[in-house]
Enzyme design. Structure first.
Site, PDB file in Angstrom:
ATOM      1  N   ASP A  27      74.764  59.106  71.884  1.00  0.00           N
ATOM      2  CA  ASP A  27      75.022  60.472  72.311  1.00  0.00           C
ATOM      3  C   ASP A  27      73.735  61.296  72.385  1.00  0.00           C
ATOM      4  OD1 ASP A  27      74.653  60.344  69.546  1.00  0.00           O
ATOM      5  OD2 ASP A  27      76.370  61.593  69.036  1.00  0.00           O
ATOM      6  N   ASP A  73      67.647  62.704  68.144  1.00  0.00           N
ATOM      7  CA  ASP A  73      66.991  63.865  67.537  1.00  0.00           C
ATOM      8  C   ASP A  73      65.661  63.391  66.950  1.00  0.00           C
ATOM      9  OD1 ASP A  73      66.320  66.177  66.205  1.00  0.00           O
ATOM     10  OD2 ASP A  73      68.124  66.301  65.005  1.00  0.00           O
ATOM     11  N   ARG A 119      84.057  68.419  69.146  1.00  0.00           N
ATOM     12  CA  ARG A 119      83.789  67.208  69.931  1.00  0.00           C
ATOM     13  C   ARG A 119      84.507  67.244  71.270  1.00  0.00           C
ATOM     14  NH1 ARG A 119      81.329  63.335  66.518  1.00  0.00           N
ATOM     15  NH2 ARG A 119      82.014  63.340  64.362  1.00  0.00           N
ATOM     16  N   LYS A 126      80.719  58.463  65.804  1.00  0.00           N
ATOM     17  CA  LYS A 126      81.771  58.838  66.718  1.00  0.00           C
ATOM     18  C   LYS A 126      81.205  59.511  67.961  1.00  0.00           C
ATOM     19  CE  LYS A 126      84.453  60.098  62.658  1.00  0.00           C
ATOM     20  NZ  LYS A 126      84.979  61.282  61.940  1.00  0.00           N
ATOM     21  N   GLY A 127      80.012  60.077  67.846  1.00  0.00           N
ATOM     22  CA  GLY A 127      79.477  60.979  68.885  1.00  0.00           C
ATOM     23  C   GLY A 127      79.477  60.438  70.303  1.00  0.00           C
ATOM     24  N   VAL A 155      73.080  71.108  69.027  1.00  0.00           N
ATOM     25  CA  VAL A 155      74.073  71.284  70.090  1.00  0.00           C
ATOM     26  C   VAL A 155      75.399  70.628  69.716  1.00  0.00           C
ATOM     27  CG1 VAL A 155      72.411  71.524  71.980  1.00  0.00           C
ATOM     28  CG2 VAL A 155      73.187  69.236  71.318  1.00  0.00           C
ATOM     29  N   LYS A 204      66.264  65.124  72.445  1.00  0.00           N
ATOM     30  CA  LYS A 204      65.571  66.368  72.107  1.00  0.00           C
ATOM     31  C   LYS A 204      64.076  66.176  72.311  1.00  0.00           C
ATOM     32  CE  LYS A 204      69.055  67.926  68.876  1.00  0.00           C
ATOM     33  NZ  LYS A 204      69.348  68.451  67.534  1.00  0.00           N
ATOM     34  N   ASP A 234      79.470  66.924  67.243  1.00  0.00           N
ATOM     35  CA  ASP A 234      80.207  67.783  66.326  1.00  0.00           C
ATOM     36  C   ASP A 234      79.285  68.568  65.409  1.00  0.00           C
ATOM     37  OD1 ASP A 234      79.326  65.448  64.804  1.00  0.00           O
ATOM     38  OD2 ASP A 234      80.534  66.274  63.179  1.00  0.00           O
TER      39      ASP A 234
HETATM   40  P1  IMP Z   1      68.451  61.224  64.546  1.00  0.00           P
HETATM   41  O1  IMP Z   1      68.485  60.024  63.638  1.00  0.00           O
HETATM   42  O2  IMP Z   1      67.717  62.389  63.919  1.00  0.00           O
HETATM   43  O3  IMP Z   1      67.889  60.895  65.921  1.00  0.00           O
HETATM   44  O4  IMP Z   1      69.928  61.744  64.690  1.00  0.00           O
HETATM   45  C1  IMP Z   1      70.841  61.067  65.462  1.00  0.00           C
HETATM   46  C2  IMP Z   1      72.267  61.409  65.121  1.00  0.00           C
HETATM   47  O5  IMP Z   1      72.416  62.684  64.456  1.00  0.00           O
HETATM   48  C3  IMP Z   1      73.051  61.502  66.408  1.00  0.00           C
HETATM   49  O6  IMP Z   1      73.590  60.246  66.782  1.00  0.00           O
HETATM   50  C4  IMP Z   1      74.095  62.555  66.077  1.00  0.00           C
HETATM   51  O7  IMP Z   1      75.231  61.946  65.485  1.00  0.00           O
HETATM   52  C5  IMP Z   1      73.423  63.452  65.072  1.00  0.00           C
HETATM   53  N1  IMP Z   1      72.801  64.623  65.739  1.00  0.00           N
HETATM   54  C6  IMP Z   1      71.483  64.842  65.942  1.00  0.00           C
HETATM   55  N2  IMP Z   1      71.270  66.005  66.576  1.00  0.00           N
HETATM   56  C7  IMP Z   1      72.488  66.539  66.787  1.00  0.00           C
HETATM   57  C8  IMP Z   1      72.938  67.760  67.421  1.00  0.00           C
HETATM   58  O8  IMP Z   1      72.172  68.589  67.948  1.00  0.00           O
HETATM   59  N3  IMP Z   1      74.286  67.953  67.443  1.00  0.00           N
HETATM   60  C9  IMP Z   1      75.176  67.073  66.903  1.00  0.00           C
HETATM   61  N4  IMP Z   1      74.805  65.936  66.313  1.00  0.00           N
HETATM   62  C10 IMP Z   1      73.472  65.662  66.256  1.00  0.00           C
HETATM   63 MG    MG Z   2      77.528  63.978  63.763  1.00  0.00          MG
END
Ligand code: IMP
Ligand code: MG
Length: 185
Positions: free
Chosen positions: A110, A113, A175, A53-54, A163, A141, A169
């Protein structure tokens, strides 16, 4: 006129930390990114793929900053892990409606990370035969991703803290904040 920063109600919420990206900064950067995308995709009809949803809020604003015909599709993924950390195991909860073959696909995310969700999605979408596949991420990040980042469009590099706001969220809340701030809970 909209005012940047926490409003009166939010100021009383102790879980809201310092603002990382203001509403005005988001607006200005999206205008720049939209202009760049318009230039890069001129003569084509990009297919914007939003990750729910982000990305819903970013998707709606970036789309209006692109002066080209665009098409939309959405997919929803859920990643196993804790509230603030991804495990890298991604499950498609809602798949795309459209066929990607021969399309110029722009994946709209969105936040990146660990980069695990994105690398999974990239592989998954690339296997569907698009003419091109690029990534547009609002937030990345810094110093977290293991593999070399490969994003054509990035809004803001941010420090590696959790964040919320502008689509992001914690346990489905916040959100609707119009800016991005750290979560202090
Ligand atoms: P990744 O797979 O670790 O890159 O995480 C990606 C997903 O985790 C994003 O699309 C977000 O939905 C969620 N996410 C990662 N970091 C944050 C944050 O700081 N705040 C909120 N959602 C996050
Ligand atoms: Mg999320």
């Amino acid at each position: 006129m909209p005012i940047d920063g926490p409003g009166p109600l939010e100021q009383e919420d102790p879980d809201l930390g310092p603002v990382v990206v203001t509403e005005e900064q988001i607006r200005a950067r999206i205008a720049e990114m939209g202009a760049q995308i318009t230039e890069d995709y001129r003569g084509r009809t990009p297919l914007l793929v939003g990750v729910l949803k982000g990305a819903f809020m970013f998707m709606s604003d970036i789309a209006r900053a692109i002066a080209l015909p665009v098409e939309f599709d959405f997919m929803a993924v859920s990643s196993y892990g804790s509230a603030t950390k991804t495990s890298g195991v991604v499950r498609i909860v809602k798949d795309l409606d459209l066929d990607l073959s021969g399309r110029h696909v722009l994946l709209v995310e969105d936040i990146v990370d660990s980069g695990l969700t994105l690398s999974y999605l990239r592989r998954n979408l690339a296997a569907r035969g698009p003419a091109s596949l690029e990534v547009c991420a609002l937030l990345v990040k810094e110093g977290i991703q293991k593999s070399e980042p490969d994003f054509r469009y990035v809004g803001f590099p941010i420090p590696p803290t959790f964040v919320i706001g502008y689509g992001l969220d914690i346990a489905e809340r916040y959100r609707n904040l119009p800016y991005i701030c750290t979560w202090a809970g």
